[in-house]
Design a protein around this motif. Sequence first.
Motif, PDB file in Angstrom:
ATOM      1  N   PRO A  68       0.839  -1.193   0.000  1.00 47.10           N
ATOM      2  CA  PRO A  68       0.000   0.000   0.000  1.00 47.10           C
ATOM      3  C   PRO A  68       0.881   1.253   0.000  1.00 47.10           C
ATOM      4  N   CYS A  69       0.543   2.210  -0.834  1.00 45.02           N
ATOM      5  CA  CYS A  69       1.378   3.419  -0.936  1.00 45.02           C
ATOM      6  C   CYS A  69       0.529   4.677  -0.850  1.00 45.02           C
ATOM      7  N   TYR A  70       0.848   5.535   0.082  1.00 46.52           N
ATOM      8  CA  TYR A  70       0.181   6.824   0.167  1.00 46.52           C
ATOM      9  C   TYR A  70       1.269   7.885   0.265  1.00 46.52           C
ATOM     10  N   LEU A  84       3.431  -5.796   2.769  1.00 45.15           N
ATOM     11  CA  LEU A  84       4.497  -5.020   3.419  1.00 45.15           C
ATOM     12  C   LEU A  84       4.369  -3.539   3.108  1.00 45.15           C
ATOM     13  N   ASP A  85       4.896  -2.715   4.002  1.00 38.47           N
ATOM     14  CA  ASP A  85       4.814  -1.265   3.838  1.00 38.47           C
ATOM     15  C   ASP A  85       5.793  -0.772   2.789  1.00 38.47           C
ATOM     16  N   ALA A  86       5.484   0.394   2.230  1.00 36.01           N
ATOM     17  CA  ALA A  86       6.328   0.967   1.188  1.00 36.01           C
ATOM     18  C   ALA A  86       7.539   1.690   1.761  1.00 36.01           C
ATOM     19  N   ASP A  87       7.553   1.927   3.075  1.00 33.54           N
ATOM     20  CA  ASP A  87       8.575   2.811   3.633  1.00 33.54           C
ATOM     21  C   ASP A  87       9.821   2.073   4.111  1.00 33.54           C
ATOM     22  N   LYS A 131      12.057   1.022  16.132  1.00 37.92           N
ATOM     23  CA  LYS A 131      12.903   2.215  16.101  1.00 37.92           C
ATOM     24  C   LYS A 131      12.017   3.431  15.916  1.00 37.92           C
ATOM     25  N   GLU A 132      11.116   3.615  16.860  1.00 36.58           N
ATOM     26  CA  GLU A 132      10.181   4.716  16.777  1.00 36.58           C
ATOM     27  C   GLU A 132      10.134   5.414  18.126  1.00 36.58           C
ATOM     28  N   GLY A 133       9.453   6.552  18.171  1.00 34.43           N
ATOM     29  CA  GLY A 133       9.413   7.340  19.389  1.00 34.43           C
ATOM     30  C   GLY A 133       8.806   6.564  20.551  1.00 34.43           C
ATOM     31  N   GLY A 156       6.580   7.494  22.727  1.00 32.66           N
ATOM     32  CA  GLY A 156       5.123   7.666  22.804  1.00 32.66           C
ATOM     33  C   GLY A 156       4.411   6.642  21.947  1.00 32.66           C
ATOM     34  N   LYS A 157       4.855   6.532  20.701  1.00 34.60           N
ATOM     35  CA  LYS A 157       4.228   5.604  19.765  1.00 34.60           C
ATOM     36  C   LYS A 157       4.426   4.166  20.235  1.00 34.60           C
ATOM     37  N   ARG A 158       5.649   3.863  20.721  1.00 30.49           N
ATOM     38  CA  ARG A 158       5.915   2.499  21.179  1.00 30.49           C
ATOM     39  C   ARG A 158       5.008   2.127  22.331  1.00 30.49           C
ATOM     40  N   GLU A 176      13.466  -7.292  13.298  1.00 32.71           N
ATOM     41  CA  GLU A 176      13.687  -5.969  13.849  1.00 32.71           C
ATOM     42  C   GLU A 176      13.058  -4.941  12.943  1.00 32.71           C
ATOM     43  N   ARG A 177      12.097  -4.216  13.464  1.00 29.24           N
ATOM     44  CA  ARG A 177      11.426  -3.214  12.657  1.00 29.24           C
ATOM     45  C   ARG A 177      12.350  -2.027  12.447  1.00 29.24           C
ATOM     46  N   GLN A 178      12.535  -1.685  11.169  1.00 29.90           N
ATOM     47  CA  GLN A 178      13.429  -0.582  10.825  1.00 29.90           C
ATOM     48  C   GLN A 178      12.730   0.757  11.015  1.00 29.90           C
ATOM     49  N   PRO A 187       5.530   9.614   8.469  1.00 25.89           N
ATOM     50  CA  PRO A 187       4.562   8.558   8.755  1.00 25.89           C
ATOM     51  C   PRO A 187       3.159   9.051   8.394  1.00 25.89           C
ATOM     52  N   LYS A 188       2.343   8.160   7.826  1.00 24.59           N
ATOM     53  CA  LYS A 188       1.014   8.576   7.396  1.00 24.59           C
ATOM     54  C   LYS A 188      -0.021   8.362   8.482  1.00 24.59           C
ATOM     55  N   TYR A 189       0.370   7.605   9.502  1.00 26.21           N
ATOM     56  CA  TYR A 189      -0.545   7.389  10.612  1.00 26.21           C
ATOM     57  C   TYR A 189      -0.351   8.501  11.621  1.00 26.21           C
ATOM     58  N   ASN A 190      -1.336   9.347  11.801  1.00 23.35           N
ATOM     59  CA  ASN A 190      -1.241  10.320  12.874  1.00 23.35           C
ATOM     60  C   ASN A 190      -2.048   9.777  14.048  1.00 23.35           C
ATOM     61  N   ARG A 226      -4.904  10.538  15.300  1.00 23.35           N
ATOM     62  CA  ARG A 226      -6.321  10.328  15.032  1.00 23.35           C
ATOM     63  C   ARG A 226      -6.544   9.001  14.306  1.00 23.35           C
ATOM     64  N   ARG A 227      -5.688   8.730  13.304  1.00 24.13           N
ATOM     65  CA  ARG A 227      -5.825   7.494  12.544  1.00 24.13           C
ATOM     66  C   ARG A 227      -5.509   6.270  13.398  1.00 24.13           C
ATOM     67  N   LEU A 228      -4.536   6.427  14.292  1.00 24.65           N
ATOM     68  CA  LEU A 228      -4.189   5.308  15.174  1.00 24.65           C
ATOM     69  C   LEU A 228      -5.350   4.974  16.101  1.00 24.65           C
TER      70      LEU A 228
HETATM   71  N1  UDP Z   1      -0.711   4.038   3.794  1.00 23.13           N
HETATM   72  C1  UDP Z   1      -1.752   3.989   2.879  1.00 23.13           C
HETATM   73  N2  UDP Z   1      -2.838   4.789   3.074  1.00 23.13           N
HETATM   74  C2  UDP Z   1      -2.952   5.631   4.149  1.00 23.13           C
HETATM   75  C3  UDP Z   1      -1.897   5.635   5.084  1.00 23.13           C
HETATM   76  C4  UDP Z   1      -0.792   4.830   4.887  1.00 23.13           C
HETATM   77  O1  UDP Z   1      -1.704   3.237   1.909  1.00 23.13           O
HETATM   78  O2  UDP Z   1      -3.954   6.319   4.244  1.00 23.13           O
HETATM   79  C5  UDP Z   1       0.478   3.178   3.583  1.00 23.13           C
HETATM   80  C6  UDP Z   1       1.799   3.914   3.642  1.00 23.13           C
HETATM   81  O3  UDP Z   1       2.147   4.416   2.372  1.00 23.13           O
HETATM   82  C7  UDP Z   1       2.754   2.807   4.100  1.00 23.13           C
HETATM   83  C8  UDP Z   1       1.870   1.968   4.986  1.00 23.13           C
HETATM   84  O4  UDP Z   1       0.519   2.243   4.624  1.00 23.13           O
HETATM   85  O5  UDP Z   1       3.209   2.031   3.032  1.00 23.13           O
HETATM   86  C9  UDP Z   1       2.083   2.215   6.470  1.00 23.13           C
HETATM   87  O6  UDP Z   1       1.966   3.594   6.737  1.00 23.13           O
HETATM   88  P1  UDP Z   1       2.921   4.331   7.760  1.00 23.13           P
HETATM   89  O7  UDP Z   1       4.344   4.007   7.459  1.00 23.13           O
HETATM   90  O8  UDP Z   1       2.561   5.756   7.800  1.00 23.13           O
HETATM   91  O9  UDP Z   1       2.466   3.643   9.114  1.00 23.13           O
HETATM   92  P2  UDP Z   1       3.382   3.251  10.358  1.00 23.13           P
HETATM   93  O10 UDP Z   1       4.559   2.500   9.810  1.00 23.13           O
HETATM   94  O11 UDP Z   1       3.756   4.531  10.980  1.00 23.13           O
HETATM   95  O12 UDP Z   1       2.490   2.403  11.200  1.00 23.13           O
END
Ligand code: UDP
Length: 325
Positions: free
Chosen positions: A13-15, A97-100, A130-132, A134-136, A199-201, A208-211, A213-215
């Motif tokens: 998924p890519c945003y 898997l995530d795009a990041d 490897k995140e803040g 608060g988030k952890r 190990e999460r990189q 990050p796209k999750y703020n 509110r989204r979490l």
């Molecule tokens: N993503 C998406 N749509 C959204 C938010 C996120 O497709 O509305 C994708 C984002 O591009 C990434 C993955 O979901 O590939 C995880 O997002 P993010 O890295 O922001 O989340 P975190 O790793 O912080 O949980």
Amino acid sequence: MRAVSPLISLVVPCYNEEENIDSIYSAMTNAFMPSTDISLEIVFVNDGSSDRTAELLDRLATSDDRVSVIHLSRNFGHQAAVSAGLEHAQGDAVIVLDADMQDPPIVAVEMVAKWREGADVVYAVRQKRKEGLGKRLSYKLFYRLMGRMSSIRMPLDSGDFGLIDRQALNAMLALPERNRFVRGLRAWVGFKQVGLTYERQARAAGEPKYNFRRLVKLAADGIFNFSTVPLRAIFNFGLIICVTTVMIGLFLVVQRLFDFSIFGVRSSDVPGFTALALALMLLFGMNFIVLGVIAEYVGRIYEEVKGRPTYISRTVARSRYASRK
Ligand code: UDP
Ligand code: MG
């Protein structure tokens, strides 16, 4: 049991990931390069990005025929994007898997090995984040809470990064609910589920796209889609209030009869106090019990409306009569 040269689909998924697309693409293809007996499919889902993500993905689709791209009409959110990718993937096994680059593609290769050994679902368990802080902490809290409230066992500290075998995937895709909490559904369908620690990189590039509110929304989906515990809690709350009320009520009656004072106040000082207090407390408690009864029905209606099947079977050995109909 497993295909000798299977097709493995990677769903990404890519945003707004313009800075990561090319690196995740090369990382994925490189990771699977040595596995010559595996055919690779890469399914990118562009979740309504407003940057150059769409353009970069289209370019990849043109240059590499193993790549599919699904452009969503707007931003539907991570879980919806993953669901779209899962629906379009063709593989014998599918890996999300995530795009990041937080989910290393090299770990995906290990997942395939586990799948070949017989696992139907391989979920990645994060060893370190490897995140803040608060988030952890909030994630820790969320997964513990979730584990207590939910009716199914969901592995702790694992996100959507994971492999799903075709059979389990088809079962997941058959679930009709719209509000999809992917890792919950993945746990719910069952089959042979195996964890794999990694190990999460840290995120490679971009925000990050999750703020927050989204979490919170994700957490709410996780809890409310898989549990009616919050509704049950109303009934228990009502019971507690009623029992307490009866005890306080008895005490008030005794106080009234013997007319002793608490904090210098006798109940005979305030005429009607005992009756009023009793009535108020009892009604309050009963209110909650009645609400709890209604909540129990609402909970059951919710379970039915979700339309999940009562069971999913893995294998069926048919008798010789079965085919006769
Ligand atoms: N993503 C998406 N749509 C959204 C938010 C996120 O497709 O509305 C994708 C984002 O591009 C990434 C993955 O979901 O590939 C995880 O997002 P993010 O890295 O922001 O989340 P975190 O790793 O912080 O949980
Ligand atoms: Mg990320």
